[in-house]
Enzyme design. Structure first.
Site, PDB file in Angstrom:
ATOM      1  N   ASN A 162       1.185 -15.884 -15.504  1.00  0.00           N
ATOM      2  CA  ASN A 162       2.278 -15.703 -16.162  1.00  0.00           C
ATOM      3  C   ASN A 162       3.425 -16.304 -15.024  1.00  0.00           C
ATOM      4  O   ASN A 162       3.023 -16.511 -14.012  1.00  0.00           O
ATOM      5  CB  ASN A 162       2.700 -14.433 -16.686  1.00  0.00           C
ATOM      6  CG  ASN A 162       3.656 -14.537 -17.911  1.00  0.00           C
ATOM      7  OD1 ASN A 162       4.410 -15.494 -17.976  1.00  0.00           O
ATOM      8  ND2 ASN A 162       3.378 -13.825 -19.040  1.00  0.00           N
ATOM      9  N   GLY A 211       2.384  -6.881 -15.625  1.00  0.00           N
ATOM     10  CA  GLY A 211       3.414  -7.410 -14.830  1.00  0.00           C
ATOM     11  C   GLY A 211       3.516  -6.543 -13.479  1.00  0.00           C
ATOM     12  O   GLY A 211       3.513  -5.342 -13.494  1.00  0.00           O
ATOM     13  N   THR A 249      -4.691  -0.608  -3.885  1.00  0.00           N
ATOM     14  CA  THR A 249      -5.125  -0.674  -2.613  1.00  0.00           C
ATOM     15  C   THR A 249      -6.635  -0.549  -2.098  1.00  0.00           C
ATOM     16  O   THR A 249      -7.045  -0.835  -1.146  1.00  0.00           O
ATOM     17  CB  THR A 249      -4.390   0.499  -1.788  1.00  0.00           C
ATOM     18  OG1 THR A 249      -4.904   1.686  -2.436  1.00  0.00           O
ATOM     19  CG2 THR A 249      -2.903   0.311  -1.937  1.00  0.00           C
ATOM     20  N   HIS A 288      -1.529  -8.236   8.830  1.00  0.00           N
ATOM     21  CA  HIS A 288      -0.720  -8.443   9.928  1.00  0.00           C
ATOM     22  C   HIS A 288      -1.209  -7.083  11.010  1.00  0.00           C
ATOM     23  O   HIS A 288      -1.357  -6.120  10.366  1.00  0.00           O
ATOM     24  CB  HIS A 288       0.617  -8.454   9.795  1.00  0.00           C
ATOM     25  CG  HIS A 288       0.913  -9.777   8.617  1.00  0.00           C
ATOM     26  ND1 HIS A 288       0.967 -11.089   9.244  1.00  0.00           N
ATOM     27  CD2 HIS A 288       0.853  -9.733   7.492  1.00  0.00           C
ATOM     28  CE1 HIS A 288       1.310 -11.798   8.052  1.00  0.00           C
ATOM     29  NE2 HIS A 288       1.286 -11.250   7.170  1.00  0.00           N
ATOM     30  N   ARG A 339      -5.150   3.909  -9.341  1.00  0.00           N
ATOM     31  CA  ARG A 339      -6.454   4.887  -9.633  1.00  0.00           C
ATOM     32  C   ARG A 339      -6.890   4.802 -11.057  1.00  0.00           C
ATOM     33  O   ARG A 339      -6.032   4.226 -11.818  1.00  0.00           O
ATOM     34  CB  ARG A 339      -5.987   6.378  -9.270  1.00  0.00           C
ATOM     35  CG  ARG A 339      -5.226   6.972  -9.803  1.00  0.00           C
ATOM     36  CD  ARG A 339      -4.917   8.366  -9.922  1.00  0.00           C
ATOM     37  NE  ARG A 339      -3.980   9.280 -10.496  1.00  0.00           N
ATOM     38  CZ  ARG A 339      -3.675   9.167 -11.841  1.00  0.00           C
ATOM     39  NH1 ARG A 339      -4.174   8.389 -12.253  1.00  0.00           N
ATOM     40  NH2 ARG A 339      -2.892   9.937 -12.233  1.00  0.00           N
TER      41      ARG A 339
END
Length: 190
Positions: free
Chosen positions: A90, A147, A170, A120, A185
């Site tokens: 989208n 979204g 993550t 990084h 989660r």
């Protein structure tokens, strides 16, 4: 360090998932080419023929089938994005593809989804040198991301999973679950 390792280009190091210098001229040029391709794509008239859209996307992605991408779309290189069949992006999606991003068939991305493979250094001194690395992202088939989902480096998301809007993923998420939150989660099985 072996002789072979000394002779590797920064691009070869990047593609191997090793530390590399992102300021290397070859990589700067590759990013410039990607920006030209997605700029042309993002600025097509809404009534442009689908064949023109596909032509521009095929210059950006190394492997593409029948993906449907709604402009604007942004990425680092494009050639590290591997798309399955019937993938949909989208508006305003970003893929930082310093490492491979593999997306399965029939996967849907809501607006503003961000896929980040770049890592990084934690040290400010090291960051100033331009050294970085990346970890691949793998997203299965039949996944739906709401979204503004952010997927962090090295994450795998299993087939059939739904990620709720605004989630920050993550760590790996298994197949056939609904997962949401920051950090994301598992909420329940599907």
């Amino acid at each position: 360090m072996t002789y072979h390792q000394q002779m590797r280009t920064e691009k070869q190091k990047m593609l191997a998932g090793e530390n590399y210098n992102s300021l290397d001229p070859e990589l700067v040029e590759d990013r410039r080419k990607a920006r030209i391709a997605y700029h042309q794509f993002n600025n097509l008239a809404p009534d442009s023929p689908p064949s023109k859209r596909q032509e521009l996307l095929s210059t950006l992605f190394r492997q593409m089938t029948d993906a449907n991408v709604t402009a604007p779309f942004f990425c680092d290189y494009g050639y590290n994005i591997k798309l399955g069949k019937n993938v949909y992006f989208n508006f305003n999606c970003v893929v930082l593809d310093v490492a491979t991003v593999t997306i399965g068939d029939n996967t849907l991305f809501g607006p503003n989804v961000q896929l980040y493979t770049a890592l990084h250094p934690m040290s400010a001194e090291e960051r100033r040198t331009g050294v970085e690395s990346g970890k691949p992202i793998v997203i299965g088939s039949d996944v739906w991301m709401g979204g503004s989902v952010v997927v962090c480096p090295g994450v795998t998301i299993g087939d059939g999973t739904v990620i709720g809007a605004g989630s920050v993923v993550t760590r790996d998420i298994p197949a056939n679950v609904f997962a949401a939150g920051n950090p994301c989660r598992v909420i329940r099985a599907l």
